[in-house]
Design an enzyme around this catalytic site. Sequence first.
Site, mmCIF file in Angstrom:
data_model
loop_
_atom_site.group_PDB
_atom_site.id
_atom_site.type_symbol
_atom_site.label_atom_id
_atom_site.label_comp_id
_atom_site.label_asym_id
_atom_site.label_seq_id
_atom_site.Cartn_x
_atom_site.Cartn_y
_atom_site.Cartn_z
ATOM 1 N N SER A 147 0.871 -1.356 0.109
ATOM 2 C CA SER A 147 0.062 -0.101 0.155
ATOM 3 C C SER A 147 0.997 1.477 -0.060
ATOM 4 O O SER A 147 1.738 1.496 -1.052
ATOM 5 C CB SER A 147 -1.137 -0.125 1.094
ATOM 6 N N ASP A 223 -10.228 -5.259 -3.075
ATOM 7 C CA ASP A 223 -9.489 -4.233 -2.357
ATOM 8 C C ASP A 223 -10.519 -3.000 -2.395
ATOM 9 O O ASP A 223 -10.631 -2.598 -3.526
ATOM 10 C CB ASP A 223 -8.172 -3.839 -2.886
ATOM 11 N N HIS A 256 -7.423 -5.750 1.162
ATOM 12 C CA HIS A 256 -6.161 -4.994 1.275
ATOM 13 C C HIS A 256 -5.725 -5.337 2.486
ATOM 14 O O HIS A 256 -4.378 -4.845 2.971
ATOM 15 C CB HIS A 256 -6.784 -3.435 1.584
#
Lengths: 277, 277
Positions: A147, A223, A256
């Site tokens: 991320s 996600d 995620h």
Amino acid sequence: MQISSDVLSHGGRQLVVTHDSAATATPMTFSLFLPPQAEQGKVPLVTYLSGLTCTHANVTDKGEYRRSCAELGLAFLAPDTSPRGDGVADEEGWDIGLGAGFYVDATEAPWSTHYRMWSYVTKELPALVAAEFPALDLDRQAITGHSMGGHGALTVALRHPARFRSVSAFAPIVAPSQVPWGEKAFSRYLGENRDAWSAHDAVALIASGDRLPALKVDVGGADPFLERELRPELLEEACRAAGQPLELAVRAGYDHSYHFVSTFMADHLQWHARHLG
Amino acid sequence: MQISSDVLSHGGRQLVVTHDSAATATPMTFSLFLPPQAEQGKVPLVTYLSGLTCTHANVTDKGEYRRSCAELGLAFLAPDTSPRGDGVADEEGWDIGLGAGFYVDATEAPWSTHYRMWSYVTKELPALVAAEFPALDLDRQAITGHSMGGHGALTVALRHPARFRSVSAFAPIVAPSQVPWGEKAFSRYLGENRDAWSAHDAVALIASGDRLPALKVDVGGADPFLERELRPELLEEACRAAGQPLELAVRAGYDHSYHFVSTFMADHLQWHARHLG
């Protein structure tokens, strides 16, 4: 440098280390896994940069990297995501301030005093671990991240083209200048002049001519940040236009979280090991 | 029953479930991993009982069982270690009360109101998951656990000889009647009459004639609780005297943490899978 934890795990040593950082002017904590092969000789180093809200502990607890690192003979270094402590600026919200350093050297007050994560992860930390852990072979390095940390891995590698043999990312922010998380962070840390942003934007760096050695990216198809914050299609387009090879996979159904990261961690480490020789 | 989390992980589903327990008269939370094979048919169930201070979350975050369970087609069930919530008795110290149910039905006040973990893990929870998750094949079950949960796994299996095909433990308390943790917990939960204790003491149960199908135990050689609380030599002696097969390994250098558990988790799951067919 103070080793606060040194535990035998999967045949290697899982360390947690705290030291006074000159870059951030705060204590900083990182974790380092030394595989069993480090007892006999030099081992390659994989650096993992973490995402928003994380410390070194998230991937250390939930990343499931040790089994693969022990099999493959890889060291695994996981720094924190921001300076912390008394006097470190913060602001409400989990996407700015503590846990959200975005791997830049802030130029704007009040952030510029301590938020110097670029200098920390590109200069101070590699020099420290090279000096303190001679088993690490810094001529064989890879970098990855998740991320915000995927953003960090891509930009650090793009601007240090001779340092890494392979670069990968899990659900990275690829174009921070174009998405809300990045716009918020960069405007605070780097100011409103967007010219300064492009040095920390993987898509912009690739468009301007920077290149990566080998590049592998996985994103989760479920996600929730995919369309608004991650936008892997922007990386795909930039790589296609630039002739930059990219192995991109959208993993259907994955979110995620560290369930996504840990599921594909072994794949990434095996891929890095092939490039690291 | 409320599914609070249902995340794709290693190709399977990692669930976290909360329900109102009749046994404990409190809400209870457990985690359940369903491997990808559960989409196609019945899968065997491995129940993991956790140690002092833990909830379902410790092994779910740090146990590193999902990769092996997905490869082997095993479901993995991890209950909490005690009742929790308003009105649940507690006492100072991490080895009694919350997080320290010791897998018994307490008979003494104030514990007897809610601390009924024996009924919960041996009756209510298996019945619940069998009804709610028809992919679980409760005719093919194994049980394992860590520390206090190793004690739980051994005693539950000894007293349900037809239920489990294999039993393992990581650093188990094998003779709670003879060690400080067990003496403290049993005197509070079961009273000072030690006759009631032997039904929850693996070494005493083996000595009295109870048997296990297949038994595998690992302990860390650097476990700080080894000599005072775990005392694997008492299990070894009881098994030898009773003719109970035992695969016991002392793992040099390993401590009592999830670094030890996660290192040997794959071994245990592969061993269970062989017995579960």
